[in-house]
Design an enzyme around this catalytic site. Structure first.
Site, PDB file in Angstrom:
ATOM      1  CE  LYS A   1      46.246  44.379  55.414  1.00  0.00           C
ATOM      2  NZ  LYS A   1      45.164  44.971  54.589  1.00  0.00           N
ATOM      3  CD  GLU A  20      49.556  29.034  49.525  1.00  0.00           C
ATOM      4  OE1 GLU A  20      49.257  28.932  48.332  1.00  0.00           O
ATOM      5  OE2 GLU A  20      50.083  28.108  50.168  1.00  0.00           O
TER       6      GLU A  20
HETATM    7  P1  NAD Z   1      48.893  42.365  47.572  1.00  0.00           P
HETATM    8  O1  NAD Z   1      50.183  41.663  47.789  1.00  0.00           O
HETATM    9  O2  NAD Z   1      48.917  43.739  47.049  1.00  0.00           O
HETATM   10  O3  NAD Z   1      48.070  42.425  48.951  1.00  0.00           O
HETATM   11  C1  NAD Z   1      47.758  41.269  49.689  1.00  0.00           C
HETATM   12  C2  NAD Z   1      47.533  41.672  51.143  1.00  0.00           C
HETATM   13  O4  NAD Z   1      48.766  42.138  51.674  1.00  0.00           O
HETATM   14  C3  NAD Z   1      46.539  42.812  51.330  1.00  0.00           C
HETATM   15  O5  NAD Z   1      45.783  42.601  52.505  1.00  0.00           O
HETATM   16  C4  NAD Z   1      47.448  44.014  51.492  1.00  0.00           C
HETATM   17  O6  NAD Z   1      46.841  45.086  52.202  1.00  0.00           O
HETATM   18  C5  NAD Z   1      48.583  43.408  52.274  1.00  0.00           C
HETATM   19  N1  NAD Z   1      49.853  44.124  52.175  1.00  0.00           N
HETATM   20  C6  NAD Z   1      50.307  44.875  51.143  1.00  0.00           C
HETATM   21  N2  NAD Z   1      51.525  45.400  51.459  1.00  0.00           N
HETATM   22  C7  NAD Z   1      51.848  44.923  52.682  1.00  0.00           C
HETATM   23  C8  NAD Z   1      52.963  45.098  53.535  1.00  0.00           C
HETATM   24  N3  NAD Z   1      54.016  45.841  53.177  1.00  0.00           N
HETATM   25  N4  NAD Z   1      52.959  44.498  54.729  1.00  0.00           N
HETATM   26  C9  NAD Z   1      51.930  43.722  55.105  1.00  0.00           C
HETATM   27  N5  NAD Z   1      50.820  43.522  54.347  1.00  0.00           N
HETATM   28  C10 NAD Z   1      50.792  44.114  53.140  1.00  0.00           C
HETATM   29  O7  NAD Z   1      48.033  41.389  46.642  1.00  0.00           O
HETATM   30  P2  NAD Z   1      46.587  41.659  46.006  1.00  0.00           P
HETATM   31  O8  NAD Z   1      46.725  42.653  44.908  1.00  0.00           O
HETATM   32  O9  NAD Z   1      45.609  41.922  47.096  1.00  0.00           O
HETATM   33  O10 NAD Z   1      46.260  40.211  45.421  1.00  0.00           O
HETATM   34  C11 NAD Z   1      46.665  39.789  44.170  1.00  0.00           C
HETATM   35  C12 NAD Z   1      47.888  38.897  44.249  1.00  0.00           C
HETATM   36  O11 NAD Z   1      47.658  37.823  45.154  1.00  0.00           O
HETATM   37  C13 NAD Z   1      48.243  38.241  42.936  1.00  0.00           C
HETATM   38  O12 NAD Z   1      49.627  38.283  42.744  1.00  0.00           O
HETATM   39  C14 NAD Z   1      47.789  36.800  43.118  1.00  0.00           C
HETATM   40  O13 NAD Z   1      48.447  35.865  42.291  1.00  0.00           O
HETATM   41  C15 NAD Z   1      48.065  36.589  44.555  1.00  0.00           C
HETATM   42  N6  NAD Z   1      47.263  35.479  45.078  1.00  0.00           N
HETATM   43  C16 NAD Z   1      47.866  34.291  45.401  1.00  0.00           C
HETATM   44  C17 NAD Z   1      47.111  33.205  45.847  1.00  0.00           C
HETATM   45  C18 NAD Z   1      47.723  31.868  46.160  1.00  0.00           C
HETATM   46  O14 NAD Z   1      47.056  31.035  46.781  1.00  0.00           O
HETATM   47  N7  NAD Z   1      48.952  31.586  45.784  1.00  0.00           N
HETATM   48  C19 NAD Z   1      45.734  33.353  45.970  1.00  0.00           C
HETATM   49  C20 NAD Z   1      45.167  34.571  45.630  1.00  0.00           C
HETATM   50  C21 NAD Z   1      45.929  35.641  45.198  1.00  0.00           C
END
Ligand code: NAD
Length: 494
Positions: free
Chosen positions: A183, A259
């Site tokens: 997803k 992550e």
């Molecule tokens: P996000 O948490 O908003 O979304 C990530 C994914 O989760 C998306 O596909 C989203 O649709 C899905 N999602 C959101 N709510 C959900 C739920 N309740 N149930 C299941 N899936 C759900 O994050 P973002 O804004 O897309 O990305 C930015 C964040 O990701 C930042 O905090 C960044 O630090 C982190 N990040 C971490 C790494 C790592 O390797 N540690 C790498 C890249 C980004």
């Protein structure tokens, strides 16, 4: 700061639908993605219903149980190597779509495509080398420890490195013999679907082993997280979302790999090669407009070099070419969406209110920036230690500078947030590098470099930056269960 690039007239809308890509479990309703530099429509991608999530899980389950996939490492290696090759042939198309949909510069997009290919190739090789152990336990008794695939894995991924972070989960999950349902983030679905389509077209990939679901996290994402038929969630995203995902997955006791976010320190000692450290510090925060989980968003400078280093870095930030990522001259592109620009802007306002802004501190709203989501590269000093800007992840081009006078103080400041994802460390003293590297709580410590990733090397977080590791051997083994087979030629009982 200049932006002289003239974008091409119109970008052909990419229609990604069910008919074109049978692995995409989706109906006719479309989700649109937009170019964050110009506001132009980039793609319409068909979205999935909750029923289609269930159907994807059923077909993944059938494929996993009934095909030879999970027992044939050589087959998996061949499929993965061919995927890498098809991606290589389309490097430029993929890079251009990535820039269009996400906003990063074309050079960074090309780098993301190439590192994704490298990640697939590393895992393709590993597919034939997933070894267990064996032991002669006593006379006539042998134990064999096997690594078996977990089963059905859901990979839920973010928008900032949409291709790389999806492939970082999909490639090892497949190499280990699992079925995977992907997803992607709703802001960047097209690049992920296009890359997965290059995998799905392989005639030897059993139908159902790879499926994709498009839609919001709160609906189809949550269905994946709570679905009884799914054995593991490989989640990359925000820490708050990750914690919620873990709670939601607990009822069905799934394996969870998380992550998450970061607020990574980048520490420069006075004995470092300061020319290299300067370029490294700039890259650490402004690469991809700061939208990297490992962004070096806290620059820790030894007192004696602080003022001159800040001034030179600020000058570089002021001189940065901000613009459309497709312009080869652009050094920093836009933020991914208007909503995210607002989030970042709220932090810039904290910088203006609580600290000394030495570069940026401005939203870029006039032509040629008026149709995109641009914020100037921003550097702020003199913030109180308890400022939200010092402690929270901004995920944008906003650098906090902090001063230290001793090595111990540097380590204490470095460890003073809830996160522990990465750390940069610039020094010419090997003993110091070793000491500080051991004492900073982070999954990756870069010494005299920053932001270099290798498929062979594990990444992941301490504290609220995550659970588990991705990449490398440990990243591969996350997608396996351990099984002990015990052979006894003459069992005795009591
Ligand atoms: P996000 O948490 O908003 O979304 C990530 C994914 O989760 C998306 O596909 C989203 O649709 C899905 N999602 C959101 N709510 C959900 C739920 N309740 N149930 C299941 N899936 C759900 O994050 P973002 O804004 O897309 O990305 C930015 C964040 O990701 C930042 O905090 C960044 O630090 C982190 N990040 C971490 C790494 C790592 O390797 N540690 C790498 C890249 C980004």
């Amino acid at each position: 700061m200049t932006a002289t690039f003239t974008p091409r007239g119109s970008w052909a809308t990419l229609k990604v639908n069910n008919g074109l890509h049978p692995f995409l479990s989706a109906s006719a309703d479309a989700l649109s993605s937009y170019d964050p530099a110009t506001g132009e429509l980039v793609a319409n991608v068909a979205t999935s219903t909750l029923g289609q999530v269930d159907e994807a899980v059923d077909s993944a389950e059938r494929a996993f149980r009934k095909s030879t996939w999970r027992n044939d490492g050589a087959l998996r290696a061949r499929v993965l190597f061919r995927w890498a090759e098809r991606m290589r042939q389309q490097t430029e198309e993929l890079a251009e779509l990535l820039t269009r949909e996400q906003g990063k510069t074309i050079g960074q997009a090309r780098g993301e495509v190439l590192s994704s290919i490298s990640m697939i190739e590393y895992n393709a090789g590993q597919a034939r080398a997933i070894y267990g152990r064996s032991a002669a336990l006593k006379e006539g008794v042998h134990g064999v420890v096997l690594r078996e695939p977990v089963g059905i894995v859901a990979a839920i991924t973010p928008w900032n490195y949409p291709l790389n972070l999806t492939i970082r989960a999909v490639a090892p999950a497949l190499a280990a013999g699992n079925a995977v349902i992907v997803k992607p983030a709703s802001l960047t679905p097209a690049i992920v679907i296009k890359a997965l389509a290059l995998l799905a077209q392989d005639n030897d990939l059993p139908d159902g082993i790879v499926r994709a679901i498009v839609g919001s996290g709160g609906t189809v994402g949550d269905r994946l997280v709570t679905h009884e038929g799914i054995n593991m969630i490989a989640f990359t995203g925000d820490s708050v979302t990750g914690i919620n995902v873990m709670k939601r997955a607990a009822d069905s006791l799934k394996n969870v790999s998380l992550e998450l976010g970061g607020k990574s320190p980048n520490i420069v000692f006075a004995d470092a090669n300061l020319e290299k450290a300067l370029v490294g510090a700039e890259n650490a925060i402004f690469s991809s407009a700061g939208q990297i989980c490992t962004a070096g968003s806290r620059l820790l400078l030894e007192e004696s070099i602080h003022d001159e280093f800040v001034e030179r870095l600020a000058q570089r930030a002021r001189d940065m070419n901000v613009g459309d990522g497709l312009d080869p001259a652009t050094q920093m592109g836009p933020l991914v969406s208007a909503g995210h620009k607002q989030t970042v802007w709220d932090y810039v306002e904290i910088a203006n209110a609580e600290g000394t802004v030495v570069a940026g501190g401005r939203s870029l709203d006039d032509s040629p920036y008026d149709k995109g989501n641009f914020v100037a590269p921003t550097i702020v000093t003199d913030l109180p230690a308890d400022s939200r800007l010092v402690r929270e992840e901004v995920f944008g081009p906003v650098l906090v500078v902090q001063k230290f006078s001793t090595e111990e103080e540097a380590v204490n400041i470095a460890n003073s947030t809830d996160f522990g994802l990465a750390c940069g460390l610039w020094t010419s003293d090997l003993d110091r590098a070793w000491r500080v590297g051991r004492n900073v709580e982070a999954g990756t410590i870069w010494i005299n470099t920053y932001h270099h990733f290798y498929g062979e090397m594990e990444v992941g977080g301490f504290k609220k930056s995550g659970i588990g590791r991705q990449q490398g051997v440990e990243g591969l083994l996350e997608f396996t269960e351990t099984k002990h087979l015990n052979f006894d030629s003459n069992p005795t009982f009591w």
